[in-house]
Scaffold this motif. Structure first.
Motif, mmCIF file in Angstrom:
data_model
loop_
_atom_site.group_PDB
_atom_site.id
_atom_site.type_symbol
_atom_site.label_atom_id
_atom_site.label_comp_id
_atom_site.label_asym_id
_atom_site.label_seq_id
_atom_site.Cartn_x
_atom_site.Cartn_y
_atom_site.Cartn_z
ATOM 1 N N SER A 91 0.953 2.457 -1.192
ATOM 2 C CA SER A 91 0.480 3.824 -1.415
ATOM 3 C C SER A 91 -0.310 4.316 -0.217
ATOM 4 O O SER A 91 -0.900 3.530 0.518
ATOM 5 N N VAL A 92 -0.284 5.618 -0.060
ATOM 6 C CA VAL A 92 -1.166 6.303 0.879
ATOM 7 C C VAL A 92 -1.857 7.405 0.083
ATOM 8 O O VAL A 92 -1.207 8.252 -0.527
ATOM 9 N N ASP A 93 -3.177 7.328 0.053
ATOM 10 C CA ASP A 93 -3.999 8.337 -0.599
ATOM 11 C C ASP A 93 -4.728 9.125 0.481
ATOM 12 O O ASP A 93 -5.239 8.548 1.437
ATOM 13 N N VAL A 94 -4.768 10.424 0.311
ATOM 14 C CA VAL A 94 -5.497 11.286 1.240
ATOM 15 C C VAL A 94 -6.719 11.822 0.495
ATOM 16 O O VAL A 94 -6.582 12.485 -0.532
ATOM 17 N N TRP A 95 -7.898 11.494 1.002
ATOM 18 C CA TRP A 95 -9.159 11.973 0.454
ATOM 19 C C TRP A 95 -9.700 13.036 1.398
ATOM 20 O O TRP A 95 -9.706 12.850 2.618
ATOM 21 N N ALA A 96 -10.154 14.151 0.851
ATOM 22 C CA ALA A 96 -10.703 15.241 1.655
ATOM 23 C C ALA A 96 -12.115 15.556 1.172
ATOM 24 O O ALA A 96 -12.392 15.528 -0.032
ATOM 25 N N LYS A 97 -12.983 15.863 2.120
ATOM 26 C CA LYS A 97 -14.343 16.266 1.781
ATOM 27 C C LYS A 97 -14.379 17.783 1.702
ATOM 28 O O LYS A 97 -14.134 18.477 2.687
ATOM 29 N N ARG A 98 -14.663 18.275 0.505
ATOM 30 C CA ARG A 98 -14.696 19.714 0.258
ATOM 31 C C ARG A 98 -16.015 20.060 -0.407
ATOM 32 O O ARG A 98 -16.375 19.428 -1.408
ATOM 33 N N ASN A 99 -16.697 21.043 0.118
ATOM 34 C CA ASN A 99 -17.984 21.465 -0.442
ATOM 35 C C ASN A 99 -18.930 20.281 -0.639
ATOM 36 O O ASN A 99 -19.613 20.171 -1.648
ATOM 37 N N GLY A 100 -18.895 19.350 0.319
ATOM 38 C CA GLY A 100 -19.805 18.215 0.301
ATOM 39 C C GLY A 100 -19.394 17.054 -0.584
ATOM 40 O O GLY A 100 -20.114 16.064 -0.684
ATOM 41 N N ALA A 101 -18.232 17.134 -1.238
ATOM 42 C CA ALA A 101 -17.798 16.059 -2.133
ATOM 43 C C ALA A 101 -16.394 15.590 -1.757
ATOM 44 O O ALA A 101 -15.530 16.396 -1.411
ATOM 45 N N TRP A 102 -16.175 14.287 -1.844
ATOM 46 C CA TRP A 102 -14.872 13.705 -1.574
ATOM 47 C C TRP A 102 -14.004 13.760 -2.826
ATOM 48 O O TRP A 102 -14.471 13.453 -3.923
ATOM 49 N N GLN A 103 -12.730 14.146 -2.645
ATOM 50 C CA GLN A 103 -11.747 14.106 -3.724
ATOM 51 C C GLN A 103 -10.411 13.660 -3.146
ATOM 52 O O GLN A 103 -10.097 13.931 -1.988
ATOM 53 N N ILE A 104 -9.633 13.013 -3.993
ATOM 54 C CA ILE A 104 -8.285 12.637 -3.586
ATOM 55 C C ILE A 104 -7.395 13.870 -3.750
ATOM 56 O O ILE A 104 -7.424 14.530 -4.785
ATOM 57 N N VAL A 105 -6.658 14.208 -2.697
ATOM 58 C CA VAL A 105 -5.846 15.432 -2.708
ATOM 59 C C VAL A 105 -4.338 15.153 -2.667
ATOM 60 O O VAL A 105 -3.548 16.034 -2.986
ATOM 61 N N TYR A 106 -3.968 13.927 -2.278
ATOM 62 C CA TYR A 106 -2.544 13.629 -2.124
ATOM 63 C C TYR A 106 -2.330 12.127 -2.224
ATOM 64 O O TYR A 106 -3.114 11.344 -1.679
ATOM 65 N N THR A 107 -1.285 11.739 -2.925
ATOM 66 C CA THR A 107 -0.873 10.328 -3.004
ATOM 67 C C THR A 107 0.636 10.260 -2.897
ATOM 68 O O THR A 107 1.343 11.070 -3.510
ATOM 69 N N GLN A 108 1.117 9.303 -2.117
ATOM 70 C CA GLN A 108 2.547 9.035 -2.056
ATOM 71 C C GLN A 108 2.737 7.546 -2.185
ATOM 72 O O GLN A 108 2.014 6.761 -1.555
ATOM 73 N N ILE A 109 3.699 7.137 -3.016
ATOM 74 C CA ILE A 109 3.950 5.703 -3.205
ATOM 75 C C ILE A 109 5.393 5.353 -2.887
ATOM 76 O O ILE A 109 6.295 6.197 -2.972
ATOM 77 N N THR A 110 5.587 4.102 -2.504
ATOM 78 C CA THR A 110 6.900 3.515 -2.301
ATOM 79 C C THR A 110 6.945 2.243 -3.138
ATOM 80 O O THR A 110 6.106 1.352 -2.940
ATOM 81 N N MET A 111 7.850 2.190 -4.071
ATOM 82 C CA MET A 111 7.954 1.035 -4.952
ATOM 83 C C MET A 111 8.403 -0.200 -4.168
ATOM 84 O O MET A 111 9.195 -0.089 -3.224
ATOM 85 N N LEU A 112 7.881 -1.357 -4.572
ATOM 86 C CA LEU A 112 8.246 -2.634 -3.961
ATOM 87 C C LEU A 112 9.006 -3.475 -4.972
ATOM 88 O O LEU A 112 8.770 -3.374 -6.177
ATOM 89 N N LYS A 113 9.889 -4.317 -4.497
ATOM 90 C CA LYS A 113 10.617 -5.219 -5.371
ATOM 91 C C LYS A 113 9.676 -6.320 -5.854
ATOM 92 O O LYS A 113 8.719 -6.681 -5.161
ATOM 93 N N ALA A 114 9.965 -6.866 -7.017
ATOM 94 C CA ALA A 114 9.182 -7.991 -7.539
ATOM 95 C C ALA A 114 9.317 -9.177 -6.588
ATOM 96 O O ALA A 114 10.394 -9.389 -6.008
ATOM 97 N N PRO A 115 8.239 -9.938 -6.435
ATOM 98 C CA PRO A 115 8.308 -11.091 -5.515
ATOM 99 C C PRO A 115 9.228 -12.185 -6.011
ATOM 100 O O PRO A 115 9.534 -12.309 -7.141
#
Length: 145
Positions: free
Chosen positions: A121-145
């Protein structure tokens, strides 16, 4: 300005900025951990505080979701997240934005049936009005080990 003066000024600037950047990474790391806890405990208020109202979630299938989709899934009575394991977590500070890349294993039950999902996963956190929030997530599924 000579090259030595320029380098000295650059080092002073880097020295002054580096602790602030480290603080952002530490703060977002703590918030990402809080998000994992809120996911496991079905804490709707915490999820809505940490996830931006304009949040975009791109699933491994390519389907796009939003904050309402994520909050609904993680607070659903039919889904119970038992564990969230983050491996190879790397945080990159870009100023008012921090990228969080990780290999994740999410386990629990859905309608009484056990599940384990593994993904990058890649999560994008942005600081807005002095507070951090997660604004975007993208995932790539992995095969079972």
């Amino acid at each position: 300005m000579g090259i030595r003066s320029f380098i000295a000024c650059l080092l002073l600037i880097i020295g002054a900025v580096s602790p602030a950047l480290a603080g952002s990474v530490d703060e977002v790391r703590g918030l990402a951990d809080q998000l994992d806890v809120a996911t496991r405990t079905k804490d709707k208020a915490a999820l809505e505080q940490l996830i931006a109202s304009d949040f975009v979630f791109v699933r491994g299938s390519g389907r796009v979701g939003d904050r309402a989709d994520v909050v609904s899934a993680f607070t659903s009575p039919t889904i119970a997240v038992k564990d969230v394991k983050n491996e190879e977590r790397k945080l990159t500070d870009l100023g008012n934005t921090v990228l969080v890349a990780a290999k994740v294993q999410l386990s629990g039950t859905e309608e009484g049936k056990a599940f384990v999902e593994r993904f990058r996963s890649v999560d994008v956190w942005a600081k807005r009005n002095g507070a951090w929030q997660i604004v975007y997530t993208q995932i790539t599924m992995l095969k079972a080990p």
